[in-house]
Every structure is written in C-alpha cells, then in structure tokens.
Design a protein around this motif. Structure first.
Motif, short mmCIF file in Angstrom:
data_model
loop_
_atom_site.label_atom_id
_atom_site.label_comp_id
_atom_site.label_asym_id
_atom_site.label_seq_id
_atom_site.Cartn_x
_atom_site.Cartn_y
_atom_site.Cartn_z
N VAL A 344 -19.79 -22.62 -16.30
CA VAL A 344 -19.31 -23.78 -17.04
C VAL A 344 -20.47 -24.71 -17.37
O VAL A 344 -21.40 -24.88 -16.57
N ALA A 345 -20.38 -25.31 -18.56
CA ALA A 345 -21.34 -26.34 -18.97
C ALA A 345 -20.56 -27.60 -19.31
O ALA A 345 -19.57 -27.55 -20.05
N PHE A 346 -20.99 -28.74 -18.74
CA PHE A 346 -20.38 -30.04 -19.03
C PHE A 346 -21.31 -30.87 -19.91
O PHE A 346 -22.53 -30.90 -19.68
N PHE A 372 -25.33 -28.67 -27.75
CA PHE A 372 -24.70 -28.29 -26.48
C PHE A 372 -23.81 -27.06 -26.65
O PHE A 372 -23.74 -26.19 -25.78
N SER A 373 -23.12 -26.98 -27.78
CA SER A 373 -22.18 -25.88 -28.00
C SER A 373 -22.88 -24.52 -28.01
O SER A 373 -22.23 -23.48 -27.85
N ARG A 374 -24.19 -24.52 -28.18
CA ARG A 374 -24.94 -23.26 -28.23
C ARG A 374 -25.42 -22.81 -26.85
O ARG A 374 -26.02 -21.74 -26.72
N ILE A 375 -25.17 -23.61 -25.82
CA ILE A 375 -25.54 -23.22 -24.46
C ILE A 375 -24.74 -21.97 -24.06
O ILE A 375 -23.52 -21.92 -24.23
N PHE A 379 -17.84 -21.24 -20.39
CA PHE A 379 -16.81 -22.26 -20.60
C PHE A 379 -17.52 -23.59 -20.85
O PHE A 379 -18.45 -23.94 -20.14
N LYS A 380 -17.07 -24.33 -21.86
CA LYS A 380 -17.73 -25.59 -22.20
C LYS A 380 -16.72 -26.73 -22.16
O LYS A 380 -15.62 -26.62 -22.73
N ALA A 381 -17.13 -27.84 -21.52
CA ALA A 381 -16.26 -29.00 -21.37
C ALA A 381 -16.99 -30.27 -21.80
O ALA A 381 -18.18 -30.44 -21.51
N ILE A 382 -16.27 -31.14 -22.51
CA ILE A 382 -16.77 -32.45 -22.91
C ILE A 382 -16.00 -33.50 -22.13
O ILE A 382 -14.77 -33.41 -21.99
N LEU A 413 -16.17 -26.29 -33.13
CA LEU A 413 -17.15 -25.66 -32.23
C LEU A 413 -16.48 -24.87 -31.10
O LEU A 413 -17.16 -24.26 -30.28
N LYS A 414 -15.16 -24.93 -31.05
CA LYS A 414 -14.36 -24.21 -30.05
C LYS A 414 -14.75 -24.61 -28.62
O LYS A 414 -14.88 -23.76 -27.73
#
Length: 487
Positions: A344-346, A372-375, A379-382, A413-414
C-alpha cells in the motif's frame, strides 16, 4: 429506451446555430423523449419565456422541462408554471418511471430539495418500486463536477438526496447547472450532468453539447459536442460476488474529530475507551483525518501529544490550524507526504487554510497526486480532511474549493481508497473504481450520528474491501459496506 438530455439553454443568450442543429439532430433520431434539466431562460422574464417556448415549438419529440435557478429569478417560477406546468411531476412507462422535481431557491444560485418535495420524492419512489428503470431529474448538481471552477452553488441537502436515491435503487440521475458534461457511476447509480446545449455561457472554452442516453441491460451515455462524441457505458446490475477465502492484505483504522481539550466538548472516557478497542484490533495503520484538537492552542496540543502516543498518520483539520495551530501542528505531530510499502502507498494532503472551514488542494498538489499514482504499490490511498462527496445528515456547503477537479482526477487515476474526516458523520461510497470513506467524530460531542461517536475499520483483501464503523464506547459494529476490488 433512448432519451435526449439537454440543459441550460439560457434564452435569449443563445447561439442560434447550436440550437437549430441540436433540435434537427434530435428530431431526426429515434429518441423517445427529451429531458431539459433547467435554466430554460436566463433571467426569468416574460419575454424570455415567450421566446423559449416559441423556439422549442420546432421540437417534434415530447419534452419534460425541469426548473433551474435562472428560471426562478424575478418570480420566474410562476411564469414557468404558466407556460410549462407543474414544478414536480412523473412520467411513467411500462417498465420505467421518470421523476422530476424543483431544486430552486428563488433568486439564489444554490439549491435544495424542499422538505415537502423530499417526502414526495420518497413516496413516489416507494410507489414505483416495481419499475425496472427509475430516473430522477433536477437542476442542481448532485456531486462535484470537474472543469467548473470553485465548488459553489451546491444542492444544500445533496447528501440526504443521494442517500435516498441509493436506498430506493434509482438507476439514473440527470442534472444540469454547471455547464459542463460529466458522467459518474456512484455505487449502482449513474449520475449525468449535461453541458449547455446552445448558450454562450460555456466553460473552459467548451463547445455546446447535449447527451443521448440509451438504457437496456446497460446505461450508455453519449455526449455530443459538435464535431466530437464521447461515450460512457455502465452495467445496470451490481456485482455482489465475493471470494470469502480471499487473502487479507492489511487493516486500516480511520479516526477523525477527537477535538482534544479540557472542556466538555472532548469526551475523555469515549476517547480512552475507543483507543483500547483500536489497540485490540491490531491495525496495520492508524490514520487520523483531522480535527485532532478543539482549538489550535498550545494547551490543547500539549494534551493531545500526551494522549496520542500510538503511531498514527495525521492530516490537519480546520480546528487544528486556527489560532496558533498553523505553527503548533507541525511542532507536535509529524506530517509526512507519503508512506509507501509494497502492498500500500499513502498520500497525505493538507486541505486546510488558515482560519477557514473552506479547504483547497491546489494545482501543484494535484500534479504531485499524479506522480504518486505511478508508484508501483498494489493499493493506493489518499488521505485528507475535507469531503469529496456529499454526506447524509449534513448541510452541503461546497467546503473543498476544487472538489470537482480533485474527484475527477482521483477517479481517472483509479486511486483505490480516499479517506476523509469532515462533517462528523460516517459514510462510504464507491464512485467509479474509487472507494471514498468518511469518518465520524471519535470523541467530540459535536457529531451527527445516532449510532454515537465512532471510528472506521477498513479491511483490505486481495479481492474486496470491507468497511465497518465501530462505536467508540460500546464497541458495537455497523457494517458500512463490502466492495469488490478492480485489480
């Protein structure tokens, strides 16, 4: 079933070529009927209504007119009724129902569905549960729209209206107002905004446009700009199949609104009890979505630092940075921009402005969100404080200035998950492929939830996301929803 969705003609401020071309295209199509979602005229004057009705006599298809805020200027709603008919109404077919209603507050740009209209809408939906297709139309936008500038002129009770539409299985909502076409799917509800069909009042140098909507087992929305067609397509049926043996990836505890101070606004017993329960839940991450203290004073931050020793990721709320808080927040609590693991990336956003409830993200931060979306995390969270979607039991005020652009980019950016913490009421809604979860107040007496103070648990599995609300004092669990992940 095929309908045309037009809006915001603003007679007499029209581009005649756009009007004539749109009417000709609709007349020569197999469209069954047309829905105009408001602002037929510009100032609500008699001559404007006369010109508009005369011009629409060229249309050879049945049409439903919905009042808009410009139609209601200068006592214009009485003229609307005289020239067109009732402000609320129903069109019923064999397998469909179209419910249209007035969202206008006379001589104001903001809107609301009045108490009587809200109850009428509820009873009308209840009386048409057997209809396979349910369509609701009103002028003001239900959710923020991109490329329309500052989020304003909102529907004050949009949160309650959205909640009602979802509960009664409405398939399609048609809005106008913002002069820019947009389509979202929120849960199983398709929300369509029309641009202006023929007015000179376009945004972003956009062309005049209207929508053609076809409904069968799917909902297909074509936006016809002159020289360009854009199409979106959605399944009408919601998927409800989950792999219960799916691998659990991680657990997030989401809190907000602790409002720590020495007054009775802060419920110390509730706070301490909640953190005992949080500790027992063994979360991988604890995220605080703002309003840590009741006021940005040194004594409150000193007390908050004493209580909040557990590793927590923080974003500020308006209460945290008022008074001295602008300087105290970074002194007492680390604000990091990103936290990245393989799973996960926050991305943490400060949406607050000094001494203001109104928030903003800004173009520079939006560019960093795109980076950030390209990390390469699974799973990506804002995380931010201010709401992106309307919340039930609250008055919508458009408190995030650039909500339309931010919401659009996050869905485009999903981004998998967005965590917010304003309005003191829990909510969880999936818009497109992005789940947006709002936290209630954990320990502040200012909260709007009959369930009481609470926090959220977000359990992320390989195939789905499971969100629960936990009552701060009793530990009772209320399931907010289960959503299938798009991998």
């Amino acid at each position: 079933m095929k309908i045309a969705h037009i809006s915001d003609t603003h007679f007499p401020q029209i581009i005649k070529e756009s009007f004539d071309r749109s009417i000709k295209k609709i007349n020569n199509s197999d469209i069954e009927f047309v829905i105009h979602t408001g602002d037929l005229v510009d100032r609500g004057y008699l001559r404007e209504y006369e010109e508009a009705i005369q011009s629409f006599s060229k249309l050879k298809k049945p049409i439903i007119f919905v009042p808009g805020n410009h139609d209601g200027k200068n006592v214009g709603l009485k003229l609307f009724e005289n020239f067109i008919g009732p402000l609320n109404g129903v069109k019923e077919g064999k397998d469909y129902v179209v419910i249209y209603l007035n969202s206008v507050i006379p001589d104001m740009n903001e809107g609301r569905i009045s108490n009587s209209s809200f109850l009428w809408l509820k009873e009308t939906l209840r009386g048409h549960l057997d209809k396979e297709i349910k369509i609701v139309c009103f002028h003001h936008h239900l959710v923020p729209v991109p490329n329309t500038g500052r989020e304003r002129n909102v529907l004050f009770n949009s949160g309650d209206v959205l909640d009602l539409l979802l509960k009664y299985g409405v398939n399609l909502v048609l809005n106008g107002h913002k002069h820019y076409p947009n389509v979202y799917k929120l849960e199983n509800l398709v929300i369509v905004n029309a641009g202006t069909m023929c007015s000179i009042k376009t945004r972003l140098g956009d062309k005049n446009s209207f929508n053609i909507i076809e409904i069968d087992d799917k909902i297909k929305v074509k936006t016809l700009r002159f020289g360009e067609i854009r199409e979106r397509e959605y399944e009408r049926k919601k998927e409800r199949i989950y792999n219960v043996n799916s691998e659990k990836l991680f657990r997030i505890v989401q809190i907000a609104g602790t409002c720590i101070d020495n007054s009775d606004i802060f419920n110390k017993k509730m706070f301490l009890n909640a953190f005992k329960k949080i500790s027992a839940l063994n979360p991988d991450f604890i995220v605080h979505c703002g309003d840590i203290v009741n006021e940005g004073l040194n004594k409150n931050y000193t007390l908050a630092a004493k209580y909040l020793k557990t590793p927590i990721f923080f974003v500020p709320g308006p209460r945290d940075i008022n008074y001295l808080g602008y300087n105290l927040f970074p002194k007492y609590f680390d604000f990091i921009e990103t936290h990245v693991t393989k799973k996960v990336a926050f991305k943490f956003l400060n949406s607050c402005q000094y001494d203001s409830d109104i928030g903003v993200i800004g173009r520079g931060e939006l560019d960093r969100i795109k980076q950030f979306s390209r990390i390469p995390s699974e799973f990506k969270a804002i995380v931010l404080h201010h709401n992106l979607l309307p919340i039930e039991n609250t008055r919508e005020k458009g408190l995030l200035e650039d909500a339309g652009d931010i919401l659009y980019e996050l869905t485009r950016l999903k981004i998998d998950l967005v965590l917010t913490g304003h309005s003191s009421h829990p909510s969880a809604r999936k818009i497109e492929n992005t789940l947006v979860v709002n936290a209630n107040s954990l320990s502040c007496k200012r909260q709007r939830n009959l369930f009481g103070n609470s926090f959220n648990i977000i359990d992320v599995y390989k195939d789905f996301i499971y969100v629960s609300e936990i009552q701060s004092l009793s530990g009772s669990r209320h399931v907010l929803g289960i959503w299938k992940r798009k991998i």
